[in-house]
Design a protein around this motif. Structure first.
Motif, PDB file in Angstrom:
ATOM      1  N   ALA A 188       4.112  -1.219   3.594  1.00  0.00           N
ATOM      2  CA  ALA A 188       3.909   0.177   3.222  1.00  0.00           C
ATOM      3  C   ALA A 188       5.034   0.634   2.298  1.00  0.00           C
ATOM      4  O   ALA A 188       6.185   0.221   2.457  1.00  0.00           O
TER       5      ALA A 188
ATOM      6  N   ARG B  34      -0.997   1.489  10.329  1.00  0.00           N
ATOM      7  CA  ARG B  34      -2.158   0.750   9.824  1.00  0.00           C
ATOM      8  C   ARG B  34      -1.734  -0.388   8.903  1.00  0.00           C
ATOM      9  O   ARG B  34      -2.310  -1.478   8.945  1.00  0.00           O
TER      10      ARG B  34
ATOM     11  N   ASP C 266      -0.391   5.891   8.425  1.00  0.00           N
ATOM     12  CA  ASP C 266      -0.578   4.817   7.442  1.00  0.00           C
ATOM     13  C   ASP C 266       0.451   3.706   7.628  1.00  0.00           C
ATOM     14  O   ASP C 266       0.183   2.551   7.298  1.00  0.00           O
TER      15      ASP C 266
ATOM     16  N   CYS D  28       0.843  -1.192   0.000  1.00  0.00           N
ATOM     17  CA  CYS D  28       0.000   0.000   0.000  1.00  0.00           C
ATOM     18  C   CYS D  28       0.883   1.247   0.000  1.00  0.00           C
ATOM     19  O   CYS D  28       1.939   1.266   0.637  1.00  0.00           O
TER      20      CYS D  28
ATOM     21  N   VAL E  58       1.700   4.989   1.097  1.00  0.00           N
ATOM     22  CA  VAL E  58       1.367   5.740   2.310  1.00  0.00           C
ATOM     23  C   VAL E  58       1.306   7.233   2.027  1.00  0.00           C
ATOM     24  O   VAL E  58       1.989   7.761   1.152  1.00  0.00           O
TER      25      VAL E  58
END
Length: 389
Positions: free
Chosen positions: A151, A143, A140, A133, A135
């Motif tokens: 990340a 998470r 973030d 993912c 960020v």
């Protein structure tokens, strides 16, 4: 380090790094073959060779590699190549929670090239969204760790794409969260570490520093010359980073940082990431993982453990795993002062499980669990929380 493509256009980069025999192979074959050529790249079970304490620390820690290309591959379309199942397994087994995916991009068409770079890698992340993912904010990072994802921080190892100070906000809007002020050479912003003379930050460079702080983009001076490095630290209102460098007090190399710079960085709350690139670690053999830990020791003793982290400056497999034509092109793109030797990587820090190797080395050196977690990522997490607004 990562490839210095500042003097190569997209077309020239392809020409320089794609020999006929290489291009004759299907892209998916090359992508799948690279991990298999490296020892220790099997599955998560390989981590059982490390101490239970090291495994527990890595599992607990938010591990941030503050200079870690997702794929060391000099082909201009590297972000379009698929990942093999083995490569995905190696990412999962690495223990690294955050990759700062940053490349050296510059030249007269830097603005277009960086926009293409960000778009290409953002697409790559989206196609692998089950594991990765992108960020935006420091929260973030937490998470992603909680969700079992990796990340990715979007970065560039230069700032030539900032054609005006308004470009800082433009690229921040595209997802860029960290930028070096210069790569190795002179730009309109300042001087790089291998430039013959270093005049420090220009007036324009000072305005770029101000704009980066204004939008909340991390300022990085890893490749900057000495005067440019000090100017950036002194002129910034808040903390900045040296994401991937080592200590010149231990190794007299132009790409490394002086004790003066490290002290001033720390006084502003900054963090320095230590790299495992061989010629940045030591000028002589044997160069080992313990030699890398010597640089962590030096920063910790000089300014405190809270100002040192990791910026490995390599992907999961290291530079020596590159295809021969790409490795030659990479070596040829740097000045002689870089001091390449036969190998670029360090044994033990050239594989997906290098974080576990380093953690066991820090344990042997006598570091506490809390200090190791700070080095592995806690310190950079604090810094990003301060800078990314």
């Amino acid at each position: 380090m990562t490839p210095d493509t500042a003097r190569l256009s997209r077309r020239r980069l392809l020409q320089a790094t794609a020999a006929a025999a290489t291009l004759a192979l299907p892209l998916h074959t090359l992508a799948a073959a690279k991990p298999a050529s490296n020892p220790g790249t099997n599955t998560r079970s390989t981590t059982t060779k490390y101490s239970p304490r090291a495994r527990a620390i890595v599992e607990r820690a938010l591990v941030i590699d503050m200079l870690a290309p997702l794929r060391l591959d000099l082909r201009a379309d590297a972000y379009a190549l698929p990942l093999s199942d083995q490569h995905l397994a190696d990412f999962r087994a690495s223990g690294i929670d955050v990759f700062h995916n940053s490349w050296g991009l510059g030249g007269p068409d830097a603005r277009e090239r960086v926009a293409e770079h960000l778009a290409g890698w953002n697409g790559w992340i989206a196609r692998h969204s089950d594991l990765f993912c992108l960020v935006d904010k420091a929260a973030d990072l937490d998470r992603a760790k909680a969700a079992g994802k990796i990340a990715v921080i979007a970065g560039v190892q230069n700032a030539e794409h900032f054609r005006s100070k308004d470009d800082v906000a433009f690229f921040h809007g595209l997802g860029l969260r960290c930028a070096q002020l210069t790569y190795n050479s002179q730009t309109v912003i300042g001087s790089g570490s291998t430039e013959r003379e270093d005049g420090g930050l220009s007036d324009y460079g000072v305005s770029v520093v101000g704009e980066m702080e204004k939008v909340g983009m991390l300022i990085d001076v890893s490749h900057c010359g000495d005067r440019t490095t000090l100017d950036a630290i002194e002129l910034a209102k808040g903390p900045i980073a040296i994401t991937h460098s080592n200590c010149r007090a231990l190794n007299d190399h132009p790409r490394l940082k002086t004790d003066e710079a490290i002290r001033k960085l720390a006084a502003k709350g900054g963090v320095m990431g230590i790299t495992g690139v061989r010629m940045f670690v030591s000028a002589k053999e044997p160069t080992t993982l313990d030699s890398m830990v010597d640089h962590i020791d030096h920063v910790a003793k000089l300014v405190g453990i809270e100002h040192v982290g990791i910026g490995s400056d390599a992907d999961l497999y290291g530079y020596d795993a590159l295809p021969p034509d790409q490795l030659k092109a990479l070596r040829d793109s740097y000045k002689a002062s870089y001091g390449f030797r036969e190998r670029i990587d360090i044994e033990g820090f050239d594989r997906p499980t290098k974080t576990y190797e380093l953690t066991d080395a820090l344990i042997r050196r006598g570091y506490s669990d809390g200090d190791i977690e700070a080095v592995l990522g806690g310190n950079f997490r604090r810094l990003l929380g301060q800078v990314w607004r």
